[in-house]
Design a protein around this motif. Sequence first.
Motif, PDB file in Angstrom:
ATOM      1  N   GLY A  29       7.307  -9.957 -16.023  1.00  0.00           N
ATOM      2  CA  GLY A  29       6.649  -9.582 -14.779  1.00  0.00           C
ATOM      3  C   GLY A  29       7.264 -10.290 -13.581  1.00  0.00           C
ATOM      4  N   GLY A  30       7.580 -11.580 -13.756  1.00  0.00           N
ATOM      5  CA  GLY A  30       8.232 -12.320 -12.680  1.00  0.00           C
ATOM      6  C   GLY A  30       9.605 -11.763 -12.350  1.00  0.00           C
ATOM      7  N   LEU A  31      10.325 -11.310 -13.367  1.00  0.00           N
ATOM      8  CA  LEU A  31      11.644 -10.717 -13.151  1.00  0.00           C
ATOM      9  C   LEU A  31      11.540  -9.447 -12.313  1.00  0.00           C
ATOM     10  CD1 LEU A  31      14.685 -10.736 -13.751  1.00  0.00           C
ATOM     11  CD2 LEU A  31      14.189  -9.499 -15.880  1.00  0.00           C
ATOM     12  N   ILE A  32      10.477  -8.668 -12.525  1.00  0.00           N
ATOM     13  CA  ILE A  32      10.266  -7.461 -11.716  1.00  0.00           C
ATOM     14  C   ILE A  32      10.082  -7.846 -10.253  1.00  0.00           C
ATOM     15  CG2 ILE A  32       8.701  -5.521 -11.297  1.00  0.00           C
ATOM     16  CD1 ILE A  32       8.112  -5.505 -14.323  1.00  0.00           C
ATOM     17  N   SER A  33       9.254  -8.857  -9.991  1.00  0.00           N
ATOM     18  CA  SER A  33       9.042  -9.309  -8.608  1.00  0.00           C
ATOM     19  C   SER A  33      10.339  -9.799  -7.983  1.00  0.00           C
ATOM     20  CB  SER A  33       7.989 -10.422  -8.570  1.00  0.00           C
ATOM     21  OG  SER A  33       6.731  -9.961  -9.006  1.00  0.00           O
ATOM     22  N   ILE A  34      11.114 -10.561  -8.755  1.00  0.00           N
ATOM     23  CA  ILE A  34      12.401 -11.059  -8.268  1.00  0.00           C
ATOM     24  C   ILE A  34      13.328  -9.900  -7.923  1.00  0.00           C
ATOM     25  CG2 ILE A  34      14.507 -12.243  -9.033  1.00  0.00           C
ATOM     26  CD1 ILE A  34      12.630 -14.200 -10.549  1.00  0.00           C
ATOM     27  N   ALA A  35      13.319  -8.866  -8.750  1.00  0.00           N
ATOM     28  CA  ALA A  35      14.164  -7.702  -8.489  1.00  0.00           C
ATOM     29  C   ALA A  35      13.765  -7.005  -7.191  1.00  0.00           C
ATOM     30  CB  ALA A  35      14.078  -6.725  -9.666  1.00  0.00           C
ATOM     31  N   ILE A  36      12.453  -6.911  -6.924  1.00  0.00           N
ATOM     32  CA  ILE A  36      11.992  -6.247  -5.701  1.00  0.00           C
ATOM     33  C   ILE A  36      12.394  -7.044  -4.460  1.00  0.00           C
ATOM     34  CG2 ILE A  36       9.958  -5.424  -4.441  1.00  0.00           C
ATOM     35  CD1 ILE A  36       8.598  -5.116  -7.220  1.00  0.00           C
ATOM     36  N   VAL A  37      12.176  -8.374  -4.495  1.00  0.00           N
ATOM     37  CA  VAL A  37      12.587  -9.219  -3.369  1.00  0.00           C
ATOM     38  C   VAL A  37      14.082  -9.057  -3.107  1.00  0.00           C
ATOM     39  CG1 VAL A  37      12.876 -11.597  -2.568  1.00  0.00           C
ATOM     40  CG2 VAL A  37      10.755 -10.928  -3.692  1.00  0.00           C
ATOM     41  N   SER A  38      14.868  -9.106  -4.156  1.00  0.00           N
ATOM     42  CA  SER A  38      16.320  -9.065  -4.009  1.00  0.00           C
ATOM     43  C   SER A  38      16.800  -7.700  -3.519  1.00  0.00           C
ATOM     44  CB  SER A  38      16.983  -9.413  -5.339  1.00  0.00           C
ATOM     45  OG  SER A  38      16.543 -10.686  -5.801  1.00  0.00           O
ATOM     46  N   THR A  39      16.163  -6.641  -3.985  1.00  0.00           N
ATOM     47  CA  THR A  39      16.530  -5.298  -3.512  1.00  0.00           C
ATOM     48  C   THR A  39      16.248  -5.161  -2.021  1.00  0.00           C
ATOM     49  OG1 THR A  39      16.062  -4.334  -5.690  1.00  0.00           O
ATOM     50  CG2 THR A  39      16.095  -2.833  -3.811  1.00  0.00           C
ATOM     51  N   ALA A  40      15.084  -5.655  -1.588  1.00  0.00           N
ATOM     52  CA  ALA A  40      14.748  -5.608  -0.161  1.00  0.00           C
ATOM     53  C   ALA A  40      15.708  -6.463   0.658  1.00  0.00           C
ATOM     54  CB  ALA A  40      13.307  -6.063   0.059  1.00  0.00           C
ATOM     55  N   ALA A  41      16.108  -7.602   0.095  1.00  0.00           N
ATOM     56  CA  ALA A  41      17.078  -8.451   0.799  1.00  0.00           C
ATOM     57  C   ALA A  41      18.400  -7.716   0.982  1.00  0.00           C
ATOM     58  CB  ALA A  41      17.290  -9.746   0.016  1.00  0.00           C
ATOM     59  N   SER A  42      18.839  -7.000  -0.056  1.00  0.00           N
ATOM     60  CA  SER A  42      20.093  -6.247   0.031  1.00  0.00           C
ATOM     61  C   SER A  42      20.002  -5.135   1.068  1.00  0.00           C
ATOM     62  CB  SER A  42      20.434  -5.635  -1.333  1.00  0.00           C
ATOM     63  OG  SER A  42      20.598  -6.631  -2.308  1.00  0.00           O
ATOM     64  N   ALA A  43      18.843  -4.463   1.127  1.00  0.00           N
ATOM     65  CA  ALA A  43      18.706  -3.287   1.981  1.00  0.00           C
ATOM     66  C   ALA A  43      18.396  -3.633   3.431  1.00  0.00           C
ATOM     67  CB  ALA A  43      17.605  -2.387   1.421  1.00  0.00           C
ATOM     68  N   PHE A  44      17.694  -4.760   3.681  1.00  0.00           N
ATOM     69  CA  PHE A  44      17.154  -5.006   5.014  1.00  0.00           C
ATOM     70  C   PHE A  44      17.608  -6.296   5.668  1.00  0.00           C
ATOM     71  CE2 PHE A  44      14.179  -1.854   3.505  1.00  0.00           C
ATOM     72  CZ  PHE A  44      13.917  -1.104   4.637  1.00  0.00           C
ATOM     73  N   PHE A  45      17.747  -7.382   4.894  1.00  0.00           N
ATOM     74  CA  PHE A  45      17.985  -8.689   5.515  1.00  0.00           C
ATOM     75  C   PHE A  45      19.331  -8.701   6.237  1.00  0.00           C
ATOM     76  CE2 PHE A  45      19.170 -13.284   5.288  1.00  0.00           C
ATOM     77  CZ  PHE A  45      18.171 -13.730   6.137  1.00  0.00           C
ATOM     78  N   GLY A  46      19.287  -9.095   7.504  1.00  0.00           N
ATOM     79  CA  GLY A  46      20.502  -9.136   8.303  1.00  0.00           C
ATOM     80  C   GLY A  46      20.859  -7.829   8.945  1.00  0.00           C
ATOM     81  N   HIS A  47      20.052  -6.790   8.703  1.00  0.00           N
ATOM     82  CA  HIS A  47      20.275  -5.487   9.320  1.00  0.00           C
ATOM     83  C   HIS A  47      19.208  -5.259  10.393  1.00  0.00           C
ATOM     84  CE1 HIS A  47      23.160  -4.523   6.163  1.00  0.00           C
ATOM     85  NE2 HIS A  47      22.278  -4.949   5.273  1.00  0.00           N
ATOM     86  N   ALA A  48      19.524  -4.464  11.359  1.00  0.00           N
ATOM     87  CA  ALA A  48      18.590  -4.188  12.464  1.00  0.00           C
ATOM     88  C   ALA A  48      17.638  -3.063  12.068  1.00  0.00           C
ATOM     89  CB  ALA A  48      19.359  -3.817  13.725  1.00  0.00           C
ATOM     90  N   VAL A  49      16.937  -3.279  10.946  1.00  0.00           N
ATOM     91  CA  VAL A  49      15.992  -2.286  10.445  1.00  0.00           C
ATOM     92  C   VAL A  49      14.686  -3.000  10.136  1.00  0.00           C
ATOM     93  CG1 VAL A  49      15.567  -0.520   8.702  1.00  0.00           C
ATOM     94  CG2 VAL A  49      17.908  -1.000   9.422  1.00  0.00           C
ATOM     95  N   GLN A  50      13.588  -2.389  10.502  1.00  0.00           N
ATOM     96  CA  GLN A  50      12.271  -3.001  10.293  1.00  0.00           C
ATOM     97  C   GLN A  50      11.602  -2.383   9.074  1.00  0.00           C
ATOM     98  OE1 GLN A  50      11.198  -5.512  12.195  1.00  0.00           O
ATOM     99  NE2 GLN A  50       9.330  -5.788  11.021  1.00  0.00           N
ATOM    100  N   LEU A  51      11.107  -3.225   8.181  1.00  0.00           N
ATOM    101  CA  LEU A  51      10.384  -2.772   7.001  1.00  0.00           C
ATOM    102  C   LEU A  51       8.896  -2.951   7.219  1.00  0.00           C
ATOM    103  CD1 LEU A  51      10.223  -1.885   3.999  1.00  0.00           C
ATOM    104  CD2 LEU A  51      10.477  -4.286   3.382  1.00  0.00           C
ATOM    105  N   GLU A  52       8.132  -1.860   7.069  1.00  0.00           N
ATOM    106  CA  GLU A  52       6.682  -1.936   7.245  1.00  0.00           C
ATOM    107  C   GLU A  52       5.927  -1.665   5.949  1.00  0.00           C
ATOM    108  OE1 GLU A  52       5.535   0.650  10.372  1.00  0.00           O
ATOM    109  OE2 GLU A  52       6.599  -0.462  11.922  1.00  0.00           O
ATOM    110  N   GLY A  53       6.587  -1.174   4.941  1.00  0.00           N
ATOM    111  CA  GLY A  53       5.902  -0.878   3.692  1.00  0.00           C
ATOM    112  C   GLY A  53       6.896  -0.547   2.602  1.00  0.00           C
TER     113      GLY A  53
END
Length: 403
Positions: A234-258
């Motif tokens: 279960g923790g690995l699933i959470s880690i995967a979600i955080v990391s996927t969001a980091a790849s898609a959004f962090f450092g980019h000029a895009v806002q995530l709301e959901g």
Amino acid sequence: MTQQPKRTWFGPATLVAAAFIGPGTVVTASLAGANFGYALLWALVFSVLATMILQEMAARLGVVTQQGLGEAIHQHIASPMLRWGAIALILFAVVIGNSVYQGGNLMGATLGIAGVTGTPQPWMPIVIGGIAIVLLWSGNYHKLERVLIALVMLMSGAFIATLILSQPDWGAFFSGLLVPSLPAGSVLTVVALIGTTVVPYNLFLHAASAAKKWSGDAALADARRDLVVSIPLGGLISIAIVSTAASAFFGHAVQLEGARDLSEALRPLAGDSATWLMAIGLFAAGLSSSLTAPLAAAYALSGLLGYGANLRSLPFRLTWIGVISVGMLIASLKLKPVEVIWLAQVANGLLLPVMALFLLWACNHAMLGAKRNTGWQNLMAGVVVLIATGLGVRSIGAALAFW
């Protein structure tokens, strides 16, 4: 005595993983990755360890005493005033709190379907709630366990495959995983990540389901093996979600709301397959939590009132039907999912430290005999209780500030 089932790597602890990987976790983990990149992955490692400490105690209580935590409180708190105080608190925080969570669960599963179909349908929460009712009405614990194991496997495959497709920065990934840090403005996000993993109603769910699955001191090895496989998964699933969001959004000029925004953002980054996988994972997370939240509420209330944990008894069924019905109503009111999740966190913040103390008391009680907590187990649990208390205060404060 309960007949021992054949040994398996998955059991009641998988229900716990299914319960804490819900839409709230997907939203919180997505926001953590989008806003802070990989820097907060260490908080999920800590969360998994804390969850394993508490859930081992819950499983041991169930296996050794053949009772859930609610039944232990009902039978072994001598003072009527304290006993009814505990019942009132748990009624408010578990049954009512889970009803609010259920609204978010149904909304999350609906958003997952919308990620595939393209349009959220207002009647979909009713359909998903109906599926939950049909599965729970069967009253067959082993069938429910198999369904939830399948949903956890589906979530695991979907979210981990999405992570790989998103091509993360593996150096930053392992640094965030192993080196604790607190970027500016990240404290409440750390609190939220811990709060979505260390879930108080799972203490009731795990103890009661472990009692259904196993009995006798020899079964403790099976319960612990189940724990060390399912909770880290279960923790690995959470880690995967955080990391996927980091790849898609962090450092980019895009806002995530959901979470749905994350699904859409993955399309140019990793193609349609990643978008579909994220949507499937979100649906599985919503449906699995739509089963475990009402089931945990029914275990808790039936045990506290002395009705036992018969899944086909009228009081048991009335409890989970009530939770699902309120959840369907909330999901049909067109509220914003994030607002529903924040409201549920108020109940979570109130309950977690108190329920951890109840569990610590139960695991030092004479009813466990030689299987009571050792000094080392009490020390580890005490640290978790202190952190849970701080978490409760901060999450309540954050929720009040939000409103």
